[in-house]
Design an enzyme around this catalytic site. Structure first.
Site, PDB file in Angstrom:
ATOM      1  N   LYS A   1       0.840  -1.204   0.000  1.00 59.77           N
ATOM      2  CA  LYS A   1       0.000   0.000   0.000  1.00 59.77           C
ATOM      3  C   LYS A   1       0.873   1.252   0.000  1.00 59.77           C
ATOM      4  O   LYS A   1       0.372   2.347  -0.230  1.00 59.77           O
ATOM      5  CB  LYS A   1      -0.970  -0.014   1.178  1.00 59.77           C
TER       6      LYS A   1
ATOM      7  N   TYR B   1       1.677   4.395   6.319  1.00 61.89           N
ATOM      8  CA  TYR B   1       3.013   3.842   6.129  1.00 61.89           C
ATOM      9  C   TYR B   1       4.050   4.960   6.045  1.00 61.89           C
ATOM     10  O   TYR B   1       5.161   4.826   6.568  1.00 61.89           O
ATOM     11  CB  TYR B   1       3.078   3.000   4.857  1.00 61.89           C
TER      12      TYR B   1
END
Length: 358
Positions: free
Chosen positions: A117, A149
């Site tokens: 992702k 992230y």
């Protein structure tokens, strides 16, 4: 097997998850002093355990204040309702954990597990807009969307600069491994799906898109991910680097699905013109699972702890090739490789042996 440096003490954050449990097993086998941080005790002999609320710095301070790990492996995350909350909570976990451990002065290396992702976008903007070319390269520019992230990586590098340890990031694709109660578990989900359709005399229909059926994809074996982290934690050439980590082969579901069906004793069927999401197909499957559990003396009656329909729907509904490049690891000396098909069938056999799947 990665021999521990002298005096090494590993702390695995998220020690009972898919990534964390595989890591704990390898650390113990290699002779590391190992402590697991998780809500539930770690069911591995010789592993210490601490419980803490990762969202509370006070809780972390109380649980970890007397611990002196040299190597920290962060494999945990907490899914929230929005990406803004994902950033606040998951970025905060990394920040607070390292704010507690960093000043102790013993940290040598910290690894962080993230995923693809990083390139595809978060749940709220997954696959939206212009994506990087495949195979994904670690130096691709960040997408212009919020992504937890990115927040985690920024907190990690900031803490490393402040406290003088090295770091590595491990961007895995869908992780295939052994854990119960995990929110993202493709292997046990497909195993449960097969058991339910077998019990109801239905075909094992590929629930995803025609594109996903025909395209190339790679996956990440949990044991390989663990080895990759241990390699990075003990290899100077891997310091302060983000890596992709996938098995090293590529598969097409149109080839893998029949092999999976044969192994699970069900009749394979390809996709229809439109996806048939498991979250819809399996909405009323709990009573069937109860019968399967009773008939086969299984140990986990709660279907939600075995199957994560939503996550597998996302994996199998994507469009186009989904591949990550491993050149950066290869140039730094990492040569690990596993067969995706063999790894997937092996973990299904482990679930069966432990009476989690029939």
């Amino acid at each position: 097997m990665r021999t521990p440096p002298e005096g090494a003490h590993a702390l695995v954050v998220g020690a009972t998850g898919i990534a964390g449990s595989a890591l704990v097993e390898q650390l113990v086998a290699a002779g590391w002093q190992t402590t697991g941080l998780s809500r539930r005790p770690v069911d591995v002999a010789g592993v210490g355990h601490v419980a803490a609320d990762l969202t509370s710095r006070d809780s972390l301070q109380q649980a970890l204040g007397d611990l002196r790990p040299t190597h920290v492996f962060i494999t945990a995350w907490s899914r929230q309702d929005t990406e803004a909350e994902n950033i606040r909570v998951n970025g905060g976990m990394v920040r607070d954990l390292l704010a507690v451990l960093g000043p102790q002065g013993t940290l040598q290396h910290v690894t962080l597990v993230t995923g693809l992702k990083h390139y595809l976008g978060p749940f709220e903007a997954y696959g939206v807009g212009v994506l990087p070319d495949t195979p994904f390269l670690e130096d691709a520019e960040r997408r212009p969307v919020e992504n937890f992230y990115y927040a985690q990586e920024d907190e990690l590098s900031a803490a490393a600069a402040a406290h003088g340890f090295t770091w590595s990031v491990h961007r895995a694709h869908t992780v295939i491994g052994h854990a119960v109660g995990n929110a993202m578990n493709l292997a046990s989900t497909l195993g449960a799906y097969a058991a339910i359709v077998r019990a109801t005399d239905r075909p094992f229909v590929f629930p995803g898109s025609v594109s996903a059926w025909n395209s190339l994809v790679d996956l990440t074996d949990a044991a390989l991910l663990a080895d990759h982290q241990l390699w990075a934690a003990t290899t100077p050439a891997a310091a302060d680097t983000a890596f992709n980590i996938v098995d090293g082969d590529q598969v097409r579901w149109r080839r893998l699905w029949p092999a999976l069906a044969a192994h699970l004793g069900v009749e394979p069927q390809g996709p229809g013109d439109e996806p048939a999401p498991l979250e819809v197909q399996m909405a009323d499957a709990a009573p069937v699972w109860e019968r399967v559990v009773a008939e086969h003396s299984l140990v986990e009656p709660d279907l939600t702890r075995v199957a994560s329909w939503w996550h597998t729907d996302g994996d199998l509904g994507r469009e186009g090739d989904m591949l990550a490049d491993m050149t950066r690891s290869r140039l730094a000396g990492y040569t690990g490789y596993v067969s995706t098909e063999r790894a997937l069938l092996a973990v299904l056999d482990r679930y069966r042996a432990e009476h989690i799947l029939p």
